[in-house]
Design an enzyme around this catalytic site. Structure first.
Site, PDB file in Angstrom:
ATOM      1  N   TYR A  40      17.613  34.342  35.120  1.00 38.41           N
ATOM      2  CA  TYR A  40      17.558  33.537  36.352  1.00 38.41           C
ATOM      3  C   TYR A  40      16.453  32.494  36.258  1.00 38.41           C
ATOM      4  CZ  TYR A  40      17.383  32.484  41.384  1.00 38.41           C
ATOM      5  OH  TYR A  40      17.403  31.866  42.614  1.00 38.41           O
ATOM      6  N   GLY A  54      26.994  15.745  36.841  1.00 39.22           N
ATOM      7  CA  GLY A  54      28.033  14.823  36.381  1.00 39.22           C
ATOM      8  C   GLY A  54      28.835  14.275  37.552  1.00 39.22           C
ATOM      9  N   THR A 106      29.215  35.991  44.383  1.00 39.33           N
ATOM     10  CA  THR A 106      28.304  36.709  45.290  1.00 39.33           C
ATOM     11  C   THR A 106      28.418  36.191  46.725  1.00 39.33           C
ATOM     12  OG1 THR A 106      26.472  35.221  44.723  1.00 39.33           O
ATOM     13  CG2 THR A 106      26.620  37.285  43.486  1.00 39.33           C
TER      14      THR A 106
END
Ligand code: UDP
Length: 318
Positions: free
Chosen positions: A145, A102, A35
């Protein structure tokens, strides 16, 4: 500092890149252009402290070199986008957040999660303070979402508690300004594009639902301050001035000088009826509050969309 910004080619991500570069930091931008758009970072290509990696953060990600910060802004964020791409939205909120955390853990970097007012769902408490747990429908169309971001917050707190990662969570309320996608589907971009094209402004429902709109410059200032603070609990960053959607439509018609009519479309499922941030915490901890009034921010945003007129990017709004 050297920071990684995921979603760097997005609306907020690209403004954040600008802000960190302006402060003298080095920025690695990452985006897969799902997007986001290359135009949003075109001005940064060739900048000596900016580099770009085209990659999906939901996949395994290796980055060479030291990092002081990871800011996770990658995600479809407009209801139209996440309704079209629910699986990518869930993946970037879960797997993407896991990967970004991470990286932060491996590099000993501070981590900031872009969360959202959507964690409050269709709120039963008004305005919304950070202590409110929300009213979210997990199986509704917006669930992909809302729950992805709620999971992302839980994952961030787990890394904070179990792995001692230095984390921040910003809950972003409706933000608008230059670099929103014309076809993004959100209310501010839709109304402006419709008004500039002489098309009817599509108010969903009766337009009595409310939102509180924050200009992007204010939003980025709040996020930048939060990143630099020591607050590990979520912080609302948004503008507490609340408007009905109908009033917004009238304001856009007035400011564009458009002769577009305002018409009614069906209200989407689970559309929150009200939304307004309680920014007591941001005021107290960050000394932050928005400074740009809706009218002024809209004038600047309208200027931006006028500049896109005639370009391939200026498609009709969804
Ligand atoms: N909305 C509208 N017309 C549009 C787009 C959105 O009336 O063309 C309404 C939508 O139903 C919601 C509000 O404007 O009540 C804000 O929608 P947006 O998609 O910008 O973001 P949300 O706050 O719902 O995530």
């Amino acid at each position: 500092m050297r920071v990684l910004i995921t979603g760097a080619a997005g609306f907020l991500g690209s403004h954040l890149c600008d802000r960190f570069l302006r402060e003298g930091h080095t920025v690695v931008g990452l985006d897969n252009f799902l997007t986001g758009h290359p135009d949003n970072i075109a001005h940064l290509i060739g900048h000596e402290r900016f580099s770009f990696v085209r990659h999906n953060i939901s996949e395994f990600t290796y980055l060479a070199g030291a990092l002081d910060g990871v800011l996770h802004f990658a995600s479809p964020a407009s209801p139209v986008d996440y309704l079209e791409m629910p699986i990518q939205t869930l993946k970037v909120g879960s797997l993407g957040t896991h990967n970004a955390l991470g990286i932060a853990l491996a590099k000993g970097a501070r981590f900031l999660l872009a969360s959202t007012s959507e964690v409050y769902g269709d709120p039963l408490e008004h305005p919304q303070a950070e202590s409110y747990w929300g009213n979210v429908n997990p199986i509704g169309p917006r669930g992909c979402y809302d729950e992805a971001k709620r999971f992302a917050e839980a994952m961030t707190m787990a890394y904070h508690r179990a792995q001692s990662v230095d984390t921040r969570i910003v809950r972003i309320f409706n933000t608008y300004g230059p670099r929103m996608r014309p076809g993004d589907g959100r209310v501010v971009s839709n109304f402006i594009v419709q008004a500039l094209q002489g098309a009817p402004l599509t108010v969903y429902g009766d337009g009595s639902q409310t939102r509180s709109f924050c200009y992007v410059e204010d939003e980025v200032e709040g996020i930048y301050r939060l990143f630099g603070s020591s607050e590990t609990m979520p912080v609302n960053i948004g503008n507490p001035n609340e408007f009905t959607v109908r009033l917004l439509a009238e304001l856009v018609v007035e400011l564009t000088g458009s002769s577009s009519p305002i018409i009614s479309h069906p209200l989407p499922t689970d559309d929150p009826k009200v939304r307004r941030p309680d920014i007591t915490r941001a005021r107290r901890i960050l000394g932050w509050e928005p400074t740009i009034q809706l009218r002024d921010g809209l004038v600047r945003t309208i200027e931006y969309f006028r500049g896109l007129k005639g370009s391939a990017r200026m498609q009709p709004p969804t």
